[in-house]
Write a protein that holds these residues in place. Structure first.
Motif, PDB file in Angstrom:
ATOM      1  N   HIS A   1       0.877  -1.437  -0.001  1.00  0.00           N
ATOM      2  CA  HIS A   1       0.124  -0.132  -0.008  1.00  0.00           C
ATOM      3  C   HIS A   1       0.888   1.261   0.146  1.00  0.00           C
TER       4      HIS A   1
ATOM      5  N   ALA B   1      -7.362  -1.655   5.423  1.00  0.00           N
ATOM      6  CA  ALA B   1      -7.290  -0.433   4.474  1.00  0.00           C
ATOM      7  C   ALA B   1      -8.069  -0.754   3.279  1.00  0.00           C
ATOM      8  N   ALA B   2      -8.198  -2.050   2.870  1.00  0.00           N
ATOM      9  CA  ALA B   2      -9.260  -2.346   1.804  1.00  0.00           C
ATOM     10  C   ALA B   2     -10.518  -2.049   2.153  1.00  0.00           C
ATOM     11  N   TYR B   3     -10.930  -2.730   3.345  1.00  0.00           N
ATOM     12  CA  TYR B   3     -12.404  -2.396   3.717  1.00  0.00           C
ATOM     13  C   TYR B   3     -12.756  -1.048   3.854  1.00  0.00           C
ATOM     14  N   ARG B   4     -11.858  -0.281   4.592  1.00  0.00           N
ATOM     15  CA  ARG B   4     -12.382   1.280   4.656  1.00  0.00           C
ATOM     16  C   ARG B   4     -12.467   1.844   3.131  1.00  0.00           C
ATOM     17  N   GLU B   5     -11.526   1.465   2.228  1.00  0.00           N
ATOM     18  CA  GLU B   5     -11.515   2.274   1.166  1.00  0.00           C
ATOM     19  C   GLU B   5     -12.730   1.625  -0.088  1.00  0.00           C
ATOM     20  N   PHE B   6     -13.017   0.310   0.155  1.00  0.00           N
ATOM     21  CA  PHE B   6     -13.918  -0.090  -1.071  1.00  0.00           C
ATOM     22  C   PHE B   6     -15.199  -0.515  -0.500  1.00  0.00           C
ATOM     23  N   SER B   7     -15.216  -0.699   0.712  1.00  0.00           N
ATOM     24  CA  SER B   7     -16.685  -1.078   1.090  1.00  0.00           C
ATOM     25  C   SER B   7     -17.985  -0.116   0.946  1.00  0.00           C
TER      26      SER B   7
ATOM     27  N   MET C   1      -3.056  -2.085  -3.997  1.00  0.00           N
ATOM     28  CA  MET C   1      -4.430  -1.743  -3.737  1.00  0.00           C
ATOM     29  C   MET C   1      -5.397  -1.735  -4.903  1.00  0.00           C
ATOM     30  N   ARG C   2      -4.556  -1.489  -6.193  1.00  0.00           N
ATOM     31  CA  ARG C   2      -5.439  -1.455  -7.272  1.00  0.00           C
ATOM     32  C   ARG C   2      -5.874  -2.841  -7.795  1.00  0.00           C
TER      33      ARG C   2
ATOM     34  N   LYS D   1      -8.571  -3.920  -5.310  1.00  0.00           N
ATOM     35  CA  LYS D   1      -9.847  -3.183  -5.742  1.00  0.00           C
ATOM     36  C   LYS D   1     -10.534  -4.198  -6.843  1.00  0.00           C
TER      37      LYS D   1
END
Length: 184
Positions: free
Chosen positions: A6, A21-27, A64-65, A68
Motif C-alpha cells: 500500500h 485498508a481495503a475495507y475502509r476504502e472499498f466497502s 491496492m489496485r 480493488k
C-alpha cells in the motif's frame, strides 16, 4: 507470490492491515454497487464479499489496485449468485402491516418516490443486462475500463461500446421526464 504494498504503508504490512485498508476504502463502493443492483441484503452481501477476500489477500498482485479489482470481482460474482438464486426460489415474506402496499400514499410520498433511488433502478431496468452491469460497475462503483473488463470478461472496446449505448438509452429515457417537469 508478491505481497500487497500500500502506498502509505511499509512493504512488511500484515494481511490484517491490508484488509482494514481495503475495507475502509472499498466497502462504501461495494455497498453502493450491490444496492444499485437491487440485492435483498446489500449490507450482508458486502460483508460476504470481504470475508471471501481474506483468504485471497496473500495472493493478490498489483497493490491496492489489484485488491480493488479482486473486491469488485467478488462483489459481482456474489450479485450474480444471488440473482440466480432469486430466479430459482420464489420470494416469500411475512405479513407486516407497515409494509402493506394496499394503502393510499400522499402526493408528497409519490413525488419523493419518483426522485428516490428506485427511479434509478427503474431506469436501469430498461437497459439490457450487460448495459446494466457496465453502468453499475463503471459509474456506481467507479471502476476503470480495465477493471470492468476483467470482471465482465469482455474487451475494453466492448465495455466502452456497452457504456456508450447504455448512456445514450438513459438520455432518451430521461428526456421525457425533464420535459414533463418543465411543463408544470
Amino acid at each position: 507470490m508478491q505481497r500487497i504494498e500500500h502506498e502509505a504503508e511499509p512493504s512488511g504490512e500484515t494481511d490484517d492491515s491490508i484488509f482494514c485498508a481495503a475495507y475502509r476504502e472499498f466497502s462504501p463502493g461495494v455497498l453502493s454497487y450491490l444496492r444499485s443492483r437491487g440485492v435483498e441484503d446489500p449490507e450482508g452481501l458486502t460483508q460476504e464479499v470481504f470475508l471471501a477476500l481474506v483468504p485471497q489477500l496473500g495472493d493478490v498482485r498489483g497493490g491496492m489496485r489489484g485488491v480493488k479489482s479482486l473486491v469488485f470481482s467478488i462483489a459481482h460474482a456474489r450479485y450474480v449468485d444471488e440473482h440466480r438464486r432469486r430466479l430459482k426460489t420464489p420470494h416469500t415474506t411475512d405479513y407486516d402491516p407497515d409494509q402493506d402496499p394496499r394503502c393510499s400514499s400522499s402526493a408528497e410520498d409519490d413525488l419523493l418516490a419518483v426522485e428516490s433511488s428506485g427511479n434509478v433502478k427503474a431506469l436501469l431496468s430498461d437497459l439490457q443486462q450487460d448495459q446494466q452491469d457496465v453502468i453499475t460497475l463503471r459509474i456506481v462503483a467507479d471502476l476503470s475500463v480495465e477493471t470492468t473488463t476483467e470482471i465482465m470478461g469482455k474487451t475494453p472496446g466492448a465495455i466502452k461500446q456497452l457504456q456508450r449505448r447504455a448512456l445514450s438509452r438513459l438520455r432518451k429515457l430521461c428526456t421525457p421526464l425533464r420535459e414533463d417537469g418543465n411543463d408544470g
